[in-house]
Write a protein that holds these residues in place. Structure first.
Motif, PDB file in Angstrom:
ATOM      1  N   GLN A 131      12.146  -2.600  42.409  1.00  0.00           N
ATOM      2  CA  GLN A 131      11.142  -2.832  43.442  1.00  0.00           C
ATOM      3  C   GLN A 131      10.675  -1.503  44.035  1.00  0.00           C
ATOM      4  N   SER A 132      11.602  -0.584  44.255  1.00  0.00           N
ATOM      5  CA  SER A 132      11.230   0.731  44.783  1.00  0.00           C
ATOM      6  C   SER A 132      10.366   1.497  43.792  1.00  0.00           C
ATOM      7  N   ASP A 139       1.565   3.500  44.037  1.00  0.00           N
ATOM      8  CA  ASP A 139       1.028   4.710  44.665  1.00  0.00           C
ATOM      9  C   ASP A 139       0.386   5.628  43.630  1.00  0.00           C
ATOM     10  N   ARG A 140       1.059   5.804  42.489  1.00  0.00           N
ATOM     11  CA  ARG A 140       0.532   6.683  41.445  1.00  0.00           C
ATOM     12  C   ARG A 140      -0.761   6.138  40.859  1.00  0.00           C
ATOM     13  N   ILE A 141      -0.793   4.819  40.655  1.00  0.00           N
ATOM     14  CA  ILE A 141      -2.010   4.208  40.119  1.00  0.00           C
ATOM     15  C   ILE A 141      -3.161   4.373  41.096  1.00  0.00           C
ATOM     16  N   ASN A 157     -16.075   1.237  46.791  1.00  0.00           N
ATOM     17  CA  ASN A 157     -15.421   0.384  47.780  1.00  0.00           C
ATOM     18  C   ASN A 157     -14.427  -0.580  47.136  1.00  0.00           C
ATOM     19  N   ILE A 158     -13.928  -0.233  45.955  1.00  0.00           N
ATOM     20  CA  ILE A 158     -12.944  -1.081  45.291  1.00  0.00           C
ATOM     21  C   ILE A 158     -11.624  -1.013  46.059  1.00  0.00           C
ATOM     22  N   ASN A 159     -10.935  -2.137  46.127  1.00  0.00           N
ATOM     23  CA  ASN A 159      -9.623  -2.200  46.777  1.00  0.00           C
ATOM     24  C   ASN A 159      -8.587  -1.629  45.810  1.00  0.00           C
ATOM     25  N   THR A 160      -8.194  -0.385  46.027  1.00  0.00           N
ATOM     26  CA  THR A 160      -7.322   0.301  45.066  1.00  0.00           C
ATOM     27  C   THR A 160      -5.904  -0.274  45.049  1.00  0.00           C
ATOM     28  N   MET A 167      -3.189  -4.372  37.908  1.00  0.00           N
ATOM     29  CA  MET A 167      -2.936  -3.619  36.685  1.00  0.00           C
ATOM     30  C   MET A 167      -1.498  -3.812  36.223  1.00  0.00           C
ATOM     31  N   CYS A 168      -0.544  -3.665  37.138  1.00  0.00           N
ATOM     32  CA  CYS A 168       0.861  -3.846  36.773  1.00  0.00           C
ATOM     33  C   CYS A 168       1.123  -5.273  36.308  1.00  0.00           C
ATOM     34  N   GLY A 169       0.570  -6.245  37.047  1.00  0.00           N
ATOM     35  CA  GLY A 169       0.779  -7.636  36.680  1.00  0.00           C
ATOM     36  C   GLY A 169       0.170  -7.976  35.329  1.00  0.00           C
ATOM     37  N   TYR A 170      -1.010  -7.449  35.061  1.00  0.00           N
ATOM     38  CA  TYR A 170      -1.702  -7.720  33.807  1.00  0.00           C
ATOM     39  C   TYR A 170      -0.934  -7.144  32.617  1.00  0.00           C
TER      40      TYR A 170
END
Length: 213
Positions: A131-132, A139-141, A157-160, A167-170
Motif C-alpha cells: 500500500q505504501s 506520486d511518480r505517475i 485540467n485533467i485530474n492527475t 492507470m495502476c488499476g487498468y
C-alpha cells in the motif's frame, strides 16, 4: 577473503529468493514453509533467518528485485524520447505488460501476488508495504502526467491523481485477467493496442477533467 565472504552471502541470498519464488509460484504462499524453501535452496533455516524475517519479507524482496531494473528502463526511454513524456509513459506501460508475458520471474511474481497469496496473518505486513509503495507509485505517475500537461500532450485540467489510480488499476487488471487465462489472448502482442486505448481515455475523457477544457 572478506570480498569472497560477501559474494558468497549474496549468492546464498539469491538462491533463497529463487527457491522462494519457485515454491510460492507452484504451491502458493500459504502452503509453502520456510523449511521447503531452505531444502530447495540447499541451505539451513538459520540461513534464511539470517537474510529474511519471514515469508512476507521474502516476497517483498522478490518484488523489489523484480522491479530493480525498471528505473534503468525508464531512463532508457527518457533518453530515446527527449521532451516527449507521453511516449515514455506509453513505452513503460507496454514494457510492463510485455515483461509479464515473457519474463518468467516477473510472470511468476505476478501470479503469486494476484492468485496465490492471501494477505492475512504474517502476510498482512506485506499488504501494508504494498500500500505504501502504491502511494509512491501514484506520486511518480502524477509527476510524469504533469510533464505531459506542460508540453501539451494531455488536457491542462485533467485530474492527475484519478488518472494515476486508473492507470495502476487498468494495468494491474490486464495482468491479473491474462494470468488467470493466458490462452485467451496474446498479452505481449496486444500490449501496444491496450496501452493506446488507455492513453486515448486520458486524452479524450471529459470525466477525467477537473473543469472546463
Amino acid at each position: 577473503m572478506a570480498r569472497k565472504t560477501k559474494a558468497q552471502a549474496l549468492e546464498t541470498r539469491h538462491q533463497i529468493l529463487d527457491a522462494a519464488l519457485a515454491h510460492f509460484s507452484e504451491h502458493g504462499v500459504a502452503a509453502t514453509s520456510l523449511a521447503d524453501i531452505a531444502t530447495a535452496a540447499g541451505v539451513t533455516r538459520g540461513a534464511i533467518y539470517w537474510h529474511f524475517k519471514n515469508k512476507a519479507d521474502l516476497l517483498h524482496e522478490i518484488w523489489l528485485r523484480c522491479d530493480a531494473g525498471l528505473d534503468d528502463v525508464e531512463l532508457e526511454y527518457q533518453t530515446k524520447y527527449p521532451g516527449d513524456p507521453l511516449s515514455v509513459v506509453r513505452s513503460m506501460l507496454i514494457y510492463i505488460l510485455d515483461a509479464t508475458a515473457k519474463d518468467p520471474q516477473r510472470r511468476a511474481l505476478m501470479e503469486i501476488i494476484f492468485h496465490k497469496c492471501e494477505f492475512v496473518g504474517e502476510m498482512s505486513t506485506l499488504q501494508d508495504m504494498r500500500q505504501s509503495l502504491l502511494l509512491e507509485c501514484y506520486d511518480r505517475i502524477e509527476v510524469v502526467l504533469k510533464e505531459c500537461i506542460e508540453v501539451g500532450q494531455l488536457p491542462n485540467n485533467i485530474n492527475t491523481r484519478q488518472s494515476a489510480r486508473l492507470m495502476c488499476g487498468y494495468i494491474n487488471g490486464m495482468m491479473e485477467n491474462w494470468l488467470f487465462n493466458p490462452q485467451a489472448y496474446d498479452l505481449a502482442a496486444d500490449a501496444p493496442q491496450l496501452v493506446d486505448a488507455f492513453l486515448d481515455m486520458l486524452r479524450l475523457s471529459p470525466t477525467l477533467t477537473t473543469g472546463p477544457r
